[in-house]
Design a protein around this motif. Structure first.
Motif, PDB file in Angstrom:
ATOM      1  N   SER A  30      19.419 -35.555  16.566  1.00 24.51           N
ATOM      2  CA  SER A  30      18.758 -35.072  17.738  1.00 24.51           C
ATOM      3  C   SER A  30      18.077 -35.880  18.318  1.00 24.51           C
ATOM      4  N   THR A  31      18.150 -37.213  18.276  1.00 26.82           N
ATOM      5  CA  THR A  31      17.431 -38.289  18.833  1.00 26.82           C
ATOM      6  C   THR A  31      18.121 -39.529  18.535  1.00 26.82           C
ATOM      7  N   ALA A  32      17.718 -40.680  19.534  1.00 24.08           N
ATOM      8  CA  ALA A  32      18.510 -41.947  19.271  1.00 24.08           C
ATOM      9  C   ALA A  32      17.226 -42.997  19.165  1.00 24.08           C
ATOM     10  N   GLU A  33      16.334 -42.523  18.613  1.00 19.52           N
ATOM     11  CA  GLU A  33      15.163 -43.557  18.175  1.00 19.52           C
ATOM     12  C   GLU A  33      15.593 -44.686  17.254  1.00 19.52           C
ATOM     13  N   CYS A  34      16.350 -44.366  16.323  1.00 18.19           N
ATOM     14  CA  CYS A  34      16.750 -45.538  15.444  1.00 18.19           C
ATOM     15  C   CYS A  34      17.608 -46.539  16.209  1.00 18.19           C
ATOM     16  N   CYS A  35      17.835 -46.257  17.299  1.00 16.68           N
ATOM     17  CA  CYS A  35      18.980 -47.276  18.121  1.00 16.68           C
ATOM     18  C   CYS A  35      18.064 -47.940  19.174  1.00 16.68           C
ATOM     19  N   ASP A  36      16.708 -47.707  19.166  1.00 17.95           N
ATOM     20  CA  ASP A  36      16.124 -48.232  19.974  1.00 17.95           C
ATOM     21  C   ASP A  36      15.235 -49.350  19.409  1.00 17.95           C
ATOM     22  N   PHE A  37      15.900 -50.452  19.742  1.00 18.87           N
ATOM     23  CA  PHE A  37      15.442 -51.797  18.972  1.00 18.87           C
ATOM     24  C   PHE A  37      13.823 -51.940  19.323  1.00 18.87           C
ATOM     25  N   GLY A  38      13.603 -51.727  20.283  1.00 21.27           N
ATOM     26  CA  GLY A  38      12.360 -52.149  20.982  1.00 21.27           C
ATOM     27  C   GLY A  38      11.136 -51.223  20.314  1.00 21.27           C
ATOM     28  N   ARG A  59      36.903 -52.662  23.800  1.00 21.38           N
ATOM     29  CA  ARG A  59      37.890 -52.847  24.652  1.00 21.38           C
ATOM     30  C   ARG A  59      38.614 -51.553  25.056  1.00 21.38           C
ATOM     31  N   ALA A  60      38.781 -50.551  23.952  1.00 17.22           N
ATOM     32  CA  ALA A  60      39.506 -49.071  24.067  1.00 17.22           C
ATOM     33  C   ALA A  60      38.775 -48.356  24.804  1.00 17.22           C
ATOM     34  N   ALA A  61      37.334 -48.439  24.867  1.00 19.45           N
ATOM     35  CA  ALA A  61      36.302 -47.624  25.671  1.00 19.45           C
ATOM     36  C   ALA A  61      36.342 -48.207  27.152  1.00 19.45           C
ATOM     37  N   ASN A  62      36.649 -49.197  27.274  1.00 21.96           N
ATOM     38  CA  ASN A  62      36.373 -50.120  28.621  1.00 21.96           C
ATOM     39  C   ASN A  62      34.961 -50.301  28.793  1.00 21.96           C
ATOM     40  N   VAL A  63      34.546 -50.699  27.756  1.00 22.37           N
ATOM     41  CA  VAL A  63      32.786 -50.876  27.728  1.00 22.37           C
ATOM     42  C   VAL A  63      32.776 -52.555  27.847  1.00 22.37           C
ATOM     43  N   SER A  64      31.761 -52.798  28.738  1.00 22.18           N
ATOM     44  CA  SER A  64      31.578 -54.089  29.237  1.00 22.18           C
ATOM     45  C   SER A  64      30.059 -54.718  29.221  1.00 22.18           C
ATOM     46  N   VAL A  65      29.842 -55.469  28.062  1.00 27.58           N
ATOM     47  CA  VAL A  65      28.194 -55.906  27.875  1.00 27.58           C
ATOM     48  C   VAL A  65      28.413 -57.455  27.984  1.00 27.58           C
ATOM     49  N   LEU A  83      16.722 -50.311  24.183  1.00 27.08           N
ATOM     50  CA  LEU A  83      18.123 -49.352  23.512  1.00 27.08           C
ATOM     51  C   LEU A  83      19.267 -50.415  23.299  1.00 27.08           C
ATOM     52  N   CYS A  84      19.877 -50.220  22.386  1.00 29.70           N
ATOM     53  CA  CYS A  84      21.297 -50.835  22.109  1.00 29.70           C
ATOM     54  C   CYS A  84      22.007 -50.932  23.467  1.00 29.70           C
ATOM     55  N   PRO A  85      22.700 -51.919  23.793  1.00 32.56           N
ATOM     56  CA  PRO A  85      23.286 -52.227  24.862  1.00 32.56           C
ATOM     57  C   PRO A  85      24.536 -51.392  25.090  1.00 32.56           C
ATOM     58  N   LEU A  86      24.840 -50.871  23.652  1.00 36.87           N
ATOM     59  CA  LEU A  86      26.405 -50.082  23.581  1.00 36.87           C
ATOM     60  C   LEU A  86      26.064 -48.588  24.031  1.00 36.87           C
ATOM     61  N   PHE A  87      25.011 -48.244  24.386  1.00 31.52           N
ATOM     62  CA  PHE A  87      24.518 -46.930  24.513  1.00 31.52           C
ATOM     63  C   PHE A  87      25.161 -46.710  26.088  1.00 31.52           C
ATOM     64  N   SER A  88      25.378 -45.535  26.149  1.00 29.10           N
ATOM     65  CA  SER A  88      25.721 -45.017  27.757  1.00 29.10           C
ATOM     66  C   SER A  88      24.282 -44.479  28.416  1.00 29.10           C
ATOM     67  N   SER A  89      24.400 -44.100  29.531  1.00 26.77           N
ATOM     68  CA  SER A  89      23.349 -43.583  30.283  1.00 26.77           C
ATOM     69  C   SER A  89      22.748 -42.387  29.571  1.00 26.77           C
ATOM     70  N   ASP A  90      23.435 -41.679  29.061  1.00 29.87           N
ATOM     71  CA  ASP A  90      22.895 -40.340  28.600  1.00 29.87           C
ATOM     72  C   ASP A  90      22.714 -40.498  27.110  1.00 29.87           C
ATOM     73  N   ARG A  91      22.330 -41.819  26.497  1.00 30.72           N
ATOM     74  CA  ARG A  91      22.022 -42.086  25.323  1.00 30.72           C
ATOM     75  C   ARG A  91      22.908 -41.929  24.317  1.00 30.72           C
ATOM     76  N   ARG A  92      23.907 -42.052  24.368  1.00 26.30           N
ATOM     77  CA  ARG A  92      25.090 -41.841  23.360  1.00 26.30           C
ATOM     78  C   ARG A  92      25.839 -43.179  23.175  1.00 26.30           C
ATOM     79  N   CYS A  93      26.082 -43.418  21.782  1.00 27.34           N
ATOM     80  CA  CYS A  93      26.755 -44.781  21.424  1.00 27.34           C
ATOM     81  C   CYS A  93      28.274 -44.434  22.044  1.00 27.34           C
TER      82      CYS A  93
END
Length: 137
Positions: A30-38, A59-65, A83-93
């Motif tokens: 229900s939350t992404a708090e554990c992925c909020d490193f701050g 590379r498979a997901a065309n993610v560039s960070v 937030l982890c930089p691998l998160f999307s704008s909708d807070r999904r990994c």
């Protein structure tokens, strides 16, 4: 041989499947708090083989960070972007299936079902298995 076909990757994925089964009752979808490193002040420290898996998934997901090959792209706490930089704008990994062991086994205090304790010995055993595998990789 590419990492996609490397037998070490199969071993890593088997360990991930085992830890996922072991920790399934402790998930917190229900939350992404554990992925909020701050917020948590904690970050995963993936091994070399896990970084290879993350790189393949990115590379498979065309993610560039912004990243180097030797480390996971870490959020910039100085700007308040925790937030982890691998998160999307909708807070999904964006690489959830390939997330490192540290992400699979970090839990907030709200996740313990029925007051039971996390299976720490089993988690430690699997953590050592990932470290050993990475050393062989």
């Amino acid at each position: 041989m590419s990492f996609k076909r490397d037998p070490h990757r199969d071993e890593l994925r088997a360990i991930y499947a085992e830890v996922d089964a072991l920790t399934a009752p402790y998930g917190c979808a229900s939350t992404a708090e554990c992925c909020d490193f701050g917020l948590t002040g904690r970050e995963p420290y993936p091994t070399a083989i896990e970084l290879a898996e993350i790189d393949l998934a990115m590379r498979a997901a065309n993610v560039s960070v912004t990243s180097t090959r030797r480390r996971l792209p870490i959020a910039d706490r100085s700007t308040g972007a925790g937030l982890c930089p691998l998160f999307s704008s909708d807070r999904r990994c964006r690489v959830y299936a390939s997330r490192p062991f540290g992400c699979r086994t970090f839990f907030c205090e709200r996740i313990t079902p029925d007051g039971s304790k996390l299976p720490r010995k089993e988690i430690q055993r699997l953590s050592r298995a990932v470290a050993d595998l990475s050393a062989r990789f």
